[in-house]
Design a protein around this motif. Structure first.
Motif, short mmCIF file in Angstrom:
data_model
loop_
_atom_site.label_atom_id
_atom_site.label_comp_id
_atom_site.label_asym_id
_atom_site.label_seq_id
_atom_site.Cartn_x
_atom_site.Cartn_y
_atom_site.Cartn_z
N GLY A 34 0.76 -1.17 0.14
CA GLY A 34 0.13 -0.11 0.05
C GLY A 34 0.72 1.15 0.00
O GLY A 34 2.12 1.08 0.36
N ALA A 35 0.41 2.32 -0.51
CA ALA A 35 0.91 3.68 -0.18
C ALA A 35 1.33 4.06 1.30
O ALA A 35 0.74 3.52 2.26
CB ALA A 35 0.08 4.69 -0.91
N ASN A 193 7.73 -1.79 -2.10
CA ASN A 193 8.42 -2.23 -3.26
C ASN A 193 7.49 -3.31 -4.01
O ASN A 193 7.60 -4.50 -3.35
CB ASN A 193 9.67 -2.74 -3.15
N VAL A 194 6.26 -2.87 -4.25
CA VAL A 194 5.22 -3.73 -4.77
C VAL A 194 5.48 -4.89 -5.76
O VAL A 194 5.18 -6.00 -5.62
CB VAL A 194 3.89 -2.99 -5.30
N LYS A 195 6.24 -4.47 -6.88
CA LYS A 195 6.44 -5.46 -7.96
C LYS A 195 7.27 -6.70 -7.43
O LYS A 195 7.21 -7.78 -7.80
CB LYS A 195 7.20 -4.66 -9.07
N GLN A 196 8.38 -6.27 -6.60
CA GLN A 196 9.44 -7.36 -6.43
C GLN A 196 8.69 -8.26 -5.27
O GLN A 196 9.00 -9.56 -5.32
CB GLN A 196 10.36 -6.90 -5.73
N VAL A 206 -3.96 -5.75 -0.43
CA VAL A 206 -3.66 -4.27 -0.89
C VAL A 206 -4.20 -3.57 0.33
O VAL A 206 -5.65 -3.69 0.54
CB VAL A 206 -4.07 -3.97 -2.14
N LEU A 207 -3.56 -2.74 0.91
CA LEU A 207 -4.28 -1.84 1.87
C LEU A 207 -4.36 -0.51 1.33
O LEU A 207 -3.50 0.27 0.82
CB LEU A 207 -3.23 -1.55 3.24
N GLY A 210 -6.37 2.43 5.14
CA GLY A 210 -6.58 1.64 6.67
C GLY A 210 -7.53 0.77 6.22
O GLY A 210 -7.86 0.07 7.25
N ARG A 211 -7.82 0.28 4.93
CA ARG A 211 -8.83 -0.70 5.00
C ARG A 211 -8.17 -1.63 3.77
O ARG A 211 -7.37 -1.26 3.19
CB ARG A 211 -9.88 -0.32 4.39
N ILE A 212 -8.61 -3.11 3.83
CA ILE A 212 -8.06 -3.95 2.91
C ILE A 212 -8.88 -3.82 1.75
O ILE A 212 -10.24 -4.22 1.78
CB ILE A 212 -8.24 -5.51 3.51
N ALA A 213 -8.37 -3.58 0.64
CA ALA A 213 -9.04 -3.19 -0.50
C ALA A 213 -9.17 -4.44 -1.60
O ALA A 213 -9.85 -4.65 -2.33
CB ALA A 213 -8.32 -1.96 -1.32
#
Length: 234
Positions: A34-35, A193-196, A206-207, A210-213
């Motif tokens: 997440g960001a 580092n999302v891709k790796q 994926v957050l 503050g929520r699971i998306a």
């Protein structure tokens, strides 16, 4: 192995986590992505009891953890490798490793555990008498991981292990995380580092705010259009 159910948490009057629920099964490698500000590190602090939820429950195996003291977390078999390493800079590498084995479950096995982690991280063997504060960023991250392993955990929590590292060192840290997982360790990792991370994990959540998306297998999420647009710039 780990189950978080409808957890709300925050800092004072600022709520960060909103009804967060997820699970990690034994021997899984799960990542939370997440960001910045999405609540990833808050989840790690809540699991480690550095922060107590305002509501909801956290279970590890058959034990409830949402309102225990932080020292109890290491006793049940969870080791937290914190963001920014947080080593003891004026102590040697070896002394830092010894600090990781002070709990009752680990202390009798200190000698063999030290040999195991030094075999796992040969660079630390070369620098075992060096002050931790004089190590490079990558070496400090290795030392922090090794210190966590010294507690003989059932599960490792990694909080932003690639933070501040070069792309080459980041690849090395992820390679080592995969190797530790391959030896049977259950891992929960928080990463930007999302891709790796999606490429090496079993499952991911994926957050957002503050929520699971989203949730799914790592490689499936790599092909998800929302993930591509939000995190991969595609």
């Amino acid at each position: 192995m780990l189950r978080m159910e409808n957890v709300n948490a925050g800092y004072g009057d600022v709520q960060v986590l909103w009804d967060v629920s997820f699970e990690v099964k034994a021997r899984e490698f799960v990542v939370l992505v997440g960001a910045n500000g999405a609540g990833k590190s808050t989840i790690m602090k809540t699991i480690s009891s550095l922060l107590h939820p305002t509501s909801g429950t956290i279970w590890f195996e058959d034990q409830r953890l949402d309102h225990v003291q932080p020292y109890h977390i290491i006793d049940v078999g969870i080791a937290h490798v914190p963001e920014a390493r947080q080593l003891f800079p004026e102590m040697t590498v070896l002394e830092n490793l010894e600090m990781g084995s002070l709990c009752a479950r680990a202390k009798p096995h200190r000698k063999e555990s030290i040999e195991w982690v030094l075999d796992l991280f040969p660079r630390l063997r070369e620098r075992r008498k060096q002050l931790a504060g004089t190590l490079s960023g990558g070496e400090q991250q290795m030392c922090a991981i090794a210190r966590g392993l010294m507690s003989k955990p059932k599960m490792l929590l990694f909080d932003e292990p690639s933070l501040g590292l070069s792309p080459l060192l980041t690849q090395e840290i992820f390679r080592l995380a995969s190797k530790i997982h391959g030896e049977g360790m259950t891992i929960l990792m928080v990463e930007q580092n999302v891709k790796q991370t999606l490429a090496i994990c079993d499952r991911a959540y994926v957050l957002e705010n503050g929520r699971i998306a989203l949730e799914g297998k790592g490689r499936e999420l790599l092909e998800n259009e929302e993930v591509k647009q939000a995190f991969l710039g595609i």
